[in-house]
Motif scaffolding. Structure first.
Motif, PDB file in Angstrom:
ATOM      1  N   PHE A  91      -5.564   7.262  -4.200  1.00  0.00           N
ATOM      2  CA  PHE A  91      -5.954   6.142  -4.945  1.00  0.00           C
ATOM      3  C   PHE A  91      -5.199   4.839  -4.509  1.00  0.00           C
ATOM      4  CE2 PHE A  91      -7.462   8.499  -7.987  1.00  0.00           C
ATOM      5  CZ  PHE A  91      -8.465   8.375  -8.683  1.00  0.00           C
ATOM      6  N   LYS A  92      -3.758   4.990  -3.901  1.00  0.00           N
ATOM      7  CA  LYS A  92      -2.817   4.282  -3.026  1.00  0.00           C
ATOM      8  C   LYS A  92      -3.979   4.424  -1.432  1.00  0.00           C
ATOM      9  CE  LYS A  92       1.255   4.223  -0.123  1.00  0.00           C
ATOM     10  NZ  LYS A  92       1.004   2.735   0.649  1.00  0.00           N
ATOM     11  N   PHE A  93      -3.861   5.585  -0.837  1.00  0.00           N
ATOM     12  CA  PHE A  93      -4.176   5.796   0.538  1.00  0.00           C
ATOM     13  C   PHE A  93      -5.804   4.796   1.019  1.00  0.00           C
ATOM     14  CE2 PHE A  93      -0.988   8.546   0.800  1.00  0.00           C
ATOM     15  CZ  PHE A  93      -0.141   8.041   1.956  1.00  0.00           C
ATOM     16  N   MET A  94      -6.681   5.293  -0.461  1.00  0.00           N
ATOM     17  CA  MET A  94      -8.145   4.892  -0.104  1.00  0.00           C
ATOM     18  C   MET A  94      -8.250   3.720  -1.143  1.00  0.00           C
ATOM     19  SD  MET A  94      -9.795   7.582   0.524  1.00  0.00           S
ATOM     20  CE  MET A  94      -9.140   9.469   0.493  1.00  0.00           C
ATOM     21  N   ASN A  95      -7.690   3.157  -1.749  1.00  0.00           N
ATOM     22  CA  ASN A  95      -7.829   1.413  -1.856  1.00  0.00           C
ATOM     23  C   ASN A  95      -7.015   0.645  -0.392  1.00  0.00           C
ATOM     24  OD1 ASN A  95      -8.739   2.059  -4.341  1.00  0.00           O
ATOM     25  ND2 ASN A  95      -6.589   2.045  -5.911  1.00  0.00           N
TER      26      ASN A  95
END
Length: 446
Positions: free
Chosen positions: A370-374
């Motif tokens: 979620f860190k990288f995608m967001n």
């Protein structure tokens, strides 16, 4: 009809992501194999010298990474808005500007290399090897910048396969030239640096040729750079925060290493090994996030927010599935993974640290999805302040948590600190994502 459209988008995302991920794998293996050749044919001193030289050189290469990401977003947005004139003008202007920056950075590097080696307390016996390698490598920086930027443009133009082929060709050529210059011509570390520069310079020519072939169908395309302030300002607005972020990441790694070192050689060995495992295992998630960055830049520009939601959901699910799969492998075979880097039986304390970190890494990896995608969405929407808050906040929480927890939790503080940082960035990035979605709803309502 709607399901067919969704499946087509998902197939496009996967077909785009595979060469991007493959390129990232090749880049990582590139450096590993390079070091193996130096260690095998030259020796420990040369290997140590080149390792130190590479860490210094990377400080100058990081600028290229910022420009590369900026290019992917800018070109993708022009494509999404169907701005063919800006696309044609920006492509040549950014390439020319990137080359000029490369020349400036190379000059700066050549003037300061020796001083930087003294700052990091490089042993005197390694200085000659390190300076030779670094100076040859730095001379090639303008060509390396052109290679990276032109490949980024090809990716944005839908030629991710071509970019991967060029990266693979560069890696193979580099290895072949390394063996020839070192094993046959006995050029030492100079041969290794020369091999890297020549490989990237030659493949740069093919990359520029492929880009020219792709762009010449654009009626506005010309080889004359215009250096319009709009294009350069757009590039700076994205590139500068990314460059700053990458410098912060590098600096934070040095601080974490400084916190690890007092625990002794065994913990250092375990930490180096787990760092390599995490770096390699994260490549697929980073590649999927890079794919989302490029696609979302086009979709946001075209106000195709439903397609963006489909792309985000599909890539997140794919990344989560991958994270669970790697987590299962890590749980089943920790000793096999550790033995790639050190003998687990001979280094019980190192393996204990390695295994404890590895056990926690499943949760770290799941949150990292979620860190990288967001952050990809924030970059594509040009929310660079929010992107930096997430990134720098993540690093700050990691460093402060680790430092505060060392006394009560000893070496467990390192993985607890990283887990705490991921929880912070998860909350922050979802907060900014919600703001973005509200803004898009208002935009559509108007």
């Amino acid at each position: 009809m709607e399901n067919n459209k969704k499946r087509q988008l998902e197939r496009r995302l996967l077909s785009f992501a595979v060469p991007v991920i493959s390129s990232l794998f090749v880049q990582q293996l590139y450096g590993v194999i390079d070091m193996v050749i130096i260690g095998k044919y030259l020796g420990a001193e040369e290997l140590a010298a080149v390792g130190n030289a590479t860490s210094v050189v990377m400080l100058f290469i990081v600028i290229s990474g910022g420009i590369e990401l900026a290019v992917e977003i800018i070109i993708s947005r022009y494509i999404g808005n169907q701005e063919t004139k800006n696309l044609a003008e920006a492509s040549v202007s950014i390439l020319s500007f990137g080359f000029l920056i490369g020349v400036l950075v190379a000059a700066l590097g050549l003037l300061n290399t020796a001083g930087m080696f003294r700052v990091i307390h490089l042993p005197a016996e390694l200085m000659a090897f390190a300076e030779t390698y670094a100076k040859i490598y730095i001379l090639g920086i303008p060509f390396i910048y052109l290679f990276d930027i032109s490949r980024a443009m090809l990716i944005s133009l839908g030629e991710a396969n071509k970019s991967f082929q060029l990266m693979l060709a560069s890696s193979i050529l580099n290895l072949a030239l390394n063996l020839f210059f070192i094993a046959v011509l006995h050029l030492g570390v100079a041969g290794s640096a020369l091999a890297t520069v020549l490989a990237q310079a030659l493949c740069m020519l093919f990359s520029l040729k492929a880009l020219h072939k792709k762009m010449k169908t654009n009626p506005h395309y010309t080889l004359r750079p215009s250096f319009k302030p709009r294009h350069l300002n757009e590039m700076a607005a994205i590139a500068l925060p990314v460059i700053f972020q990458q410098f912060v990441v590098t600096f934070s790694s040095v601080i974490v290493q400084a916190l690890v070192n007092p625990f002794g050689n065994e913990v250092i060995i375990g930490f180096v090994a787990i760092t390599k495992v995490m770096m390699i295992s994260r490549i697929v998630i980073v590649g999927l996030a890079q794919t989302l960055t490029i696609f979302s830049a086009q979709l946001i520009s075209g106000k195709r927010f439903e397609d963006l939601q489909t792309a985000y959901g599909f890539l997140v699910k794919t990344a989560l599935l991958y994270a669970l799969l790697t987590g299962a492998i890590f749980k089943m075979a920790p000793a096999a993974l550790a033995n790639i880097f050190f003998d687990a039986d001979s280094h019980a304390l190192a393996f204990s640290f390695f295994r404890a970190y590895l056990d926690s890494y499943l949760f770290i990896q799941l949150l990292s999805v979620f860190k990288f995608m967001n952050e990809s969405i924030l970059r594509s929407a040009l929310k660079m302040k929010e992107y930096l808050i997430c990134n720098v906040g993540d690093l700050a929480v990691k460093l402060l948590s680790t430092y505060a927890l060392i006394a009560p939790y000893s070496t467990a503080a390192f993985w607890i600190g990283e887990l705490a940082a991921r929880c912070f960035v998860l909350a922050a990035s979802f907060y900014y994502m919600r703001q973005l979605k509200n803004g898009w709803r208002e935009e559509l309502a108007c």
